[in-house]
Design a protein around this motif. Structure first.
Motif, PDB file in Angstrom:
ATOM      1  N   GLY A 130       0.446  -1.902   8.624  1.00 54.23           N
ATOM      2  CA  GLY A 130      -0.028  -1.891   7.234  1.00 54.23           C
ATOM      3  C   GLY A 130       0.017  -0.489   6.670  1.00 54.23           C
ATOM      4  O   GLY A 130       0.373  -0.275   5.507  1.00 54.23           O
ATOM      5  N   ALA A 179      -3.357  -0.113   5.100  1.00 53.39           N
ATOM      6  CA  ALA A 179      -2.812   0.201   3.777  1.00 53.39           C
ATOM      7  C   ALA A 179      -3.859   0.922   2.935  1.00 53.39           C
ATOM      8  O   ALA A 179      -3.563   1.903   2.248  1.00 53.39           O
ATOM      9  CB  ALA A 179      -2.362  -1.081   3.081  1.00 53.39           C
ATOM     10  N   MET A 180      -5.074   0.429   3.009  1.00 54.61           N
ATOM     11  CA  MET A 180      -6.148   1.046   2.223  1.00 54.61           C
ATOM     12  C   MET A 180      -6.347   2.516   2.598  1.00 54.61           C
ATOM     13  O   MET A 180      -6.590   3.354   1.731  1.00 54.61           O
ATOM     14  CB  MET A 180      -7.418   0.220   2.425  1.00 54.61           C
ATOM     15  N   LEU A 182      -4.684  -4.716   6.220  1.00 53.92           N
ATOM     16  CA  LEU A 182      -5.293  -4.375   4.926  1.00 53.92           C
ATOM     17  C   LEU A 182      -5.938  -2.999   4.988  1.00 53.92           C
ATOM     18  O   LEU A 182      -5.797  -2.186   4.073  1.00 53.92           O
ATOM     19  CB  LEU A 182      -6.354  -5.413   4.539  1.00 53.92           C
ATOM     20  N   ALA A 206       2.463   0.803   3.507  1.00 54.38           N
ATOM     21  CA  ALA A 206       1.934   1.332   2.242  1.00 54.38           C
ATOM     22  C   ALA A 206       2.215   2.823   2.073  1.00 54.38           C
ATOM     23  O   ALA A 206       2.545   3.279   0.980  1.00 54.38           O
ATOM     24  CB  ALA A 206       0.426   1.081   2.154  1.00 54.38           C
TER      25      ALA A 206
END
Lengths: 660, 660
Positions: free
Chosen positions: B581, B493-494, B490, B585
């Motif tokens: 991740g 990706a962030m 997470l 992304a």
């Protein structure tokens, strides 16, 4: 005799439904005095109901097709329980019912709050809150009732997963279809009405104005209700599924008991909200939240102690979820309210025209993903340390325990938005108008909070579903260096992007047609702009309806078919990577879209209160453009990602036994 | 005696460098006859060199700080080789040198191609191609030389990772800083010049015009060179690192031999490109690509057969990379060229104003992520089936083998763009002008192809680095249900989202200041718009420089510090999740930004050729807005994600031994 958990769950869910019905009767018994308001209300009612009927018809065809496919699967495949198609239909029916009743009550409450505002501010506030809470209670009451009864009768959590898939399907249609409907209408109305013809928002001369008002209800009431229904049901199912395998029945039904407390706490909180000060309605809302939160926390601690024999770990996991909402709500406020610097910077950037305004809003939204992601990561890490994967699911349960109140306050938003619009359309001015505008601005904030709630709930539900999938598919460890896992993760993330694309395209196509229709009416029907002739509202409603129903086909197919293809072609590990890649990308993408959209909206409002020259300036025009772009960000693509994250998770859970 | 692999590698890399130097001498010996062109060229040269000097000074401070930190780490930590800081400095120096020389040659070639265009189209084309190829040869020659010699002297691939990190650092500064520089200038110039003052692009009355031209060189030549240098070096290092552990030296140096062939094939291809038809320069470019591709494929097959004793599997892995470029280039064309329907739809949407234009471009970009992701996934899955993780790394090698030619054609872009701008500024009209515009439009296409090449290369390099990290950190299998892996994914990706945010913000702040400065000059310096007084170009150059240097601090820190924090706080598995991740992304996000941006640009150009009313209409104004927003998408945020994907991979590889 019924088991204790079921007694508690039935008490709570039936109380919720009974209260919702009583509140509805109370609202409907109030007579609407203003005939012009009644007239507009009738058109909105007609448009909204017509759309919902058409939408539900489309859903029915789709759901029955899926039912038949699943029945065939159940006949031919050994590992696919024949009862799953039935629970699937029940899930769809329950969620559809909650959305339908909620919306029907909401569109009968809006006109009554205009009347109430003529009397007293408090009356208008409380009738709108009551109207909203009907949806909140129906959503959570039916969700809890459905999951509890289905487990009681089947004693097989794998079968109950079908219920979750049914709610996800309704959410897909409700959120995606509703989101396209409302924004095609809204953008079309604004671009020609406000920008070209320079008439005010909600002006009755605008042919798309009724479609816009209908859209508020189908998108923000029925759509949001379906969205939260799905997160609520799926989280509950995921938590029960994980617990079911490792605990005895009296323990693993703990999440059901927590959600029962959540419902009762919300009803108690409603009692605290009947007294409101006109100067500061937020005080009332905050006290409602606070009392509900404290009740839930206190009872959860006590019940954890009773259920788990003195071990408070599950309570701490729950608490992480409750804390996460508070933080997410605060962060949303910071990034999207024009009381703080981020939105004001977007307003400032509007001085240089639409391009820099766009870039500033994009930058804000992209940045705003950081802290919420960190909050959710921290919550799951801490919750895990207290109770491993089950703890993570409990954090999601804690997060959603306050759902009845949040959904209620969200549905309050479109009620007062419509009320304010009706006042504009019927020329109500002065004190009553100001009261309604005050209520509307409160609604914008509650809507924004609910939006982050919905995103956070969806992400936590997706993580819980992912955890349940890993258990269910007996994956244990995944070789992350396995290229099919890498490919799965890449494609999961990519799906979030193309899903958004289909939605933005549907809105921009719909809006394009709406713009042409409104321009046509202004050109061909003489006397509209002078207010002498009524525009053809129905035509605009038909355009939005068509855009919504056509627009949801592609995203619907993508979100259902792709996980199935990945699962069967690249195998179960790849599907695990796919779920993880999708939530990793969808969560920040949803936050970005929601926050950028709301920030543009509020930057525009900030300018309208007189900053940087106020209305009528080039700066304002630039801000209006940002707001227009932001509309499908925050109300179509962003919230639809919530559904995507969860629908692929429920599908993965459904097909998990087939991938062994 | 030198080993065979080193003999081949030295031959190829030294041939590359010698050819680059000979080409440069050949270009510089040509005299520039037009004194006005020479004058403009001198200002551009001065601005670009000044920026690069300031940037390199900033890099030096940063690099030396990192060097000292790494030396301290080497002294105190057992698992951190003391030679890594040295290879790091060499990587930075080599990459910096390639970018610097490439740009210095490019800004001396542009004025010469204006002169050449006065003679013959072919002359202008070939001098620009030669000028571009200088960069391509320096990038790949120095990259191959550096990696080969460092391994020869250290015989430890872990130490050579430092070289990769050095190139990543330069890429960060070059791409991010260059990207901010060029777009702050470009947007500022366009918003006031084209939109407000209604003067043409590249008009000498615009105070920001020189900063804009300088930006083309620092962003598209030096920045792109550093970007590809980094992907090239890191892919090579990752492939060697994986092979090093499982093969004998004569086999694992196979990737070095393939890259040697790539260089020689590109030189041969150059010979094919000296004959060009004015009507169809693409034929020449395509034949160049085709001949290079065929030579690489044929020799690779032969050498695979020789090296691996008749086993052609490594060749098929390589071939997947080569095929992937062809497909990616075709897809980029489809989504971004105005010969196809996607861009034309964006143009059509412009009729309803900037908002719908913006949404249509967003929808296009989001959609365009699907097929490239599928192509890359298919390539890695097939390559894996031929040679497991080593096969995946070989696919990346195959992809990058054609880099010399691609970088050359990319650097050709800003040369002819500048040439065309200079012609506008000095009032050259007629046939010569048309020739230069034709060359410029070819450059736009080669730039677009190179952009997807750079994204694909970065994604493949990131996957190769991820694979190498998994091996290096001895992770084997990751428990994907471990919440620290979920949290890592997470946050990975962030990071892609907030990284983009910092870049868009830097550009919009820079552009905001540029707009104010240009408006100020028009207001305060009388006679600029009448062409009587020269504007103050230097002030605009200073604003862009400041924006770039300030703007790269935050993204630089984020991309270096966050992986280190994740690695040490959440442990090595979480860092694996973080890398996965992030690439999941970043890859679609980079594609989306690059394709949306280019599509807006070309939609505007499509309208300018007379569609939907052409220039001067509201439709055109809306398209210009989209183009402006798209500028930092395609030239700042999008390409910077390439660097992000790889820099975190090299950092993970560097700290992997410390996480055991």
């Amino acid at each position: 005799m019924l088991p204790l958990w079921l007694t508690i769950s039935l008490t709570a869910s039936l109380t919720a439904l009974a209260s919702a019905i009583l509140l509805s009767i109370k609202i409907l018994k109030t007579e609407v005095k203003d005939t012009r308001i009644l007239e507009i209300s009738a058109i909105i009612k007609e448009g909204a109901t017509a759309f919902l009927k058409r939408q539900y018809k489309a859903i029915m065809i789709f759901a029955i097709t899926l039912f038949v496919i699943m029945q065939l699967a159940a006949f031919t495949l050994e590992n696919f329980d024949y009862r799953i198609p039935i629970t699937f239909l029940l899930g769809a029916a329950f969620s559809g019912l909650a959305g339908f009743i909620g919306m029907e009550v909401a569109i009968r409450t809006n006109c009554r709050s205009v009347d109430a505002a003529k009397e007293r501010f408090e009356r208008a506030f409380s009738i709108a809150i009551e109207g909203g809470l009907v949806t909140g209670l129906f959503v959570t009451g039916l969700g809890l009732l459905g999951v509890s009864l289905l487990y009681y009768f089947t004693t097989n959590m794998n079968v109950v997963v079908g219920f979750g898939f049914g709610t996800a399907l309704i959410a897909l249609f409700g959120r995606v279809g509703g989101g396209i409907y409302t924004k095609a209408a809204d953008i079309g109305a604004d671009l020609v009405g406000k920008v070209e013809a320079k008439i005010p928002e909600d002006d009755p001369r605008n042919p798309a104005v009724i479609a816009d008002q209908v859209g508020d209800n189908v998108g923000d009431v029925a759509g949001m209700a379906a969205d939260i229904f799905e997160s609520y049901a799926c989280t509950l199912i995921a938590a029960l599924l994980i617990g079911w395998k490792i605990m005895s029945e009296d323990k693993f039904m703990f999440p059901v008991i927590i959600q029962s407390i959540g419902i009762l706490a919300s009803l108690i909180a409603l009692a605290f909200m009947y007294r409101v000060e006109e100067e500061n309605p937020f005080k009332t809302i905050n006290s409602g939240f606070l009392s509900a939160g404290i009740i839930i926390a206190a009872f959860s601690a006590f019940l954890t102690w009773v259920t788990f024999g003195g071990d408070l770990s599950p309570f701490f996991s729950l608490l992480m979820g409750l804390l996460a909402i508070i933080l997410l709500a605060a962060l949303t406020q910071y990034y999207t309210s024009n009381r703080f610097s981020p939105v004001r910077e977007v307003a400032r950037a509007s001085q240089t025209g639409p391009a820099i305004n766009f870039l500033a809003g994009m930058a804000l939204g992209l940045e705003s993903t950081a802290l919420p992601v960190i909050v959710v990561c921290a919550a799951i890490l801490i919750a895990f340390s207290f109770g491993s994967l089950y703890g993570v699911a409990l954090a999601a349960i804690g997060f959603l325990s306050i759902a009845p109140l949040i959904v209620g306050l969200d549905a309050y938003g479109p009620i007062v938005d419509n009320a304010s619009g009706m006042a504009e359309m019927t020329g109500i001015r002065g004190k009553v108008r100001r009261r309604l505008e005050e209520l509307d601005s409160v609604g914008n904030t509650t809507k924004a909070i609910c939006k982050s709630f919905a995103i956070g709930a969806a992400a936590l539900a997706a993580i819980a579903l992912f955890a349940a999938y890993i258990e269910e598919a007996e994956i244990g460890t995944i070789n992350i260096a396995n290229p099919s896992v890498i490919a799965g993760a890449l494609m999961g993330a990519m799906l979030a992007f193309i899903f958004c694309s289909t939605l933005l395209r549907a809105v921009s196509n719909g809006a394009f047609k709406m713009v042409e229709e409104v321009r046509r009416q202004f050109r061909e029907i003489k006397g509209i702009l002078e207010g002498k002739v009524k525009p053809d509202y129905e035509n605009c409603i038909a355009i939005s309806t068509k855009a919504a129903l056509e627009g949801l086909i592609l995203p619907g197919i993508l979100s259902i078919v792709i996980p199935i293809i990945i699962g069967f072609s690249l195998k179960k590990e790849a599907l695990g990577g796919f779920l993880l890649g999708n939530v990793a990308a969808s969560f920040p993408l949803a936050l970005f879209l929601a926050h950028s959209g709301t920030a543009w909206d509020n930057a525009k409002k900030y300018i309208e209160t007189g900053h940087y020259g106020g209305k009528g300036t080039e700066t304002h025009a630039a801000a209006v453009m940002g707001d227009t772009v932001g509309d499908p960000f925050k109300d179509t693509a962003g919230p639809s990602l919530n559904i995507l994250m969860d629908i692929i998770g429920t599908i993965a859970l459904l097909i998990a036994p087939l991938l062994l």
